[in-house]
Design an enzyme around this catalytic site. Sequence first.
Site, PDB file in Angstrom:
ATOM      1  N   HIS A  20       0.829  -1.214   0.000  1.00  0.00           N
ATOM      2  CA  HIS A  20       0.000   0.000   0.000  1.00  0.00           C
ATOM      3  C   HIS A  20       0.863   1.264   0.000  1.00  0.00           C
ATOM      4  O   HIS A  20       0.366   2.345  -0.289  1.00  0.00           O
ATOM      5  CB  HIS A  20      -0.906  -0.024   1.233  1.00  0.00           C
ATOM      6  CG  HIS A  20      -2.288   0.520   1.013  1.00  0.00           C
ATOM      7  ND1 HIS A  20      -2.938   0.518  -0.198  1.00  0.00           N
ATOM      8  CD2 HIS A  20      -3.161   1.093   1.895  1.00  0.00           C
ATOM      9  CE1 HIS A  20      -4.141   1.057  -0.063  1.00  0.00           C
ATOM     10  NE2 HIS A  20      -4.298   1.425   1.193  1.00  0.00           N
ATOM     11  N   ASN A  66      -6.698   6.988   3.911  1.00  0.00           N
ATOM     12  CA  ASN A  66      -8.121   7.272   3.713  1.00  0.00           C
ATOM     13  C   ASN A  66      -8.476   8.751   3.770  1.00  0.00           C
ATOM     14  O   ASN A  66      -9.592   9.131   3.440  1.00  0.00           O
ATOM     15  CB  ASN A  66      -8.964   6.497   4.732  1.00  0.00           C
ATOM     16  CG  ASN A  66      -8.836   5.003   4.537  1.00  0.00           C
ATOM     17  OD1 ASN A  66      -8.172   4.520   3.622  1.00  0.00           O
ATOM     18  ND2 ASN A  66      -9.462   4.242   5.408  1.00  0.00           N
ATOM     19  N   ASP A  91      -0.919   2.510  -5.387  1.00  0.00           N
ATOM     20  CA  ASP A  91      -0.879   1.057  -5.612  1.00  0.00           C
ATOM     21  C   ASP A  91      -2.162   0.608  -6.306  1.00  0.00           C
ATOM     22  O   ASP A  91      -3.205   1.229  -6.129  1.00  0.00           O
ATOM     23  CB  ASP A  91      -0.715   0.310  -4.283  1.00  0.00           C
ATOM     24  CG  ASP A  91      -1.849   0.586  -3.307  1.00  0.00           C
ATOM     25  OD1 ASP A  91      -2.633  -0.341  -3.038  1.00  0.00           O
ATOM     26  OD2 ASP A  91      -1.956   1.726  -2.801  1.00  0.00           O
ATOM     27  N   ASN A 112      -9.341   3.741  -1.383  1.00  0.00           N
ATOM     28  CA  ASN A 112      -9.800   4.761  -0.436  1.00  0.00           C
ATOM     29  C   ASN A 112      -9.010   6.072  -0.516  1.00  0.00           C
ATOM     30  O   ASN A 112      -9.573   7.146  -0.304  1.00  0.00           O
ATOM     31  CB  ASN A 112      -9.793   4.214   0.993  1.00  0.00           C
ATOM     32  CG  ASN A 112     -10.876   3.176   1.186  1.00  0.00           C
ATOM     33  OD1 ASN A 112     -11.918   3.219   0.548  1.00  0.00           O
ATOM     34  ND2 ASN A 112     -10.626   2.219   2.066  1.00  0.00           N
TER      35      ASN A 112
END
Length: 186
Positions: A20, A66, A91, A112
């Site tokens: 991530h 997020n 990613d 997100n």
Amino acid sequence: MKYLIVGLGNIGPEYADTRHNIGFMVADELVKEAQASYSTLKYAFYSEFKLRGRTVYVVKPTTFMNLSGKAVNYWMHELRIPLQNILVIVDDLALPFGSIRIKPKGSAAGHNGLKSIEALCGGQQYPRLRFGIGDSYPKGRQIDYVLGPFDKEEQLELPGLIQHAVGAVKNFVSVGIELTMTNFNK
């Protein structure tokens, strides 16, 4: 000409080398190659340097993935950079490991960080570099996979793949989105 390069990731040592955080990794290599460094400023680790007569600003949001849109929105306005001169590095589970796709706009595709940017920065009309992390995880284990480290074989390939992505970012700054797509979307 001014450009804002945004590497997406999560802050903290527990996320450092996870899939991530590939956006952070690409941003770090870009800053390292420019012999620049980061400062901790509002909502982000921040760096700036010149590349072929253009000013390049690099941010790694410190808001967690997020809430990335909060940092992007702040820096976009603070630096007065138009949306088309912002490149978000993210990613992507839908792409094979190591492949990259550059697009002038697009959907969040369930990501997100991109959803947050869309919500706070006026939609989907910003360039992005999607870095493939593959999708070889068991059903229901997506979060563990994304927040997990690259496997041993991937780690061996990663430096060259990050280098390739940095080349795409520099190309974007130098010649724009269309030519960069032609040169790098293979």
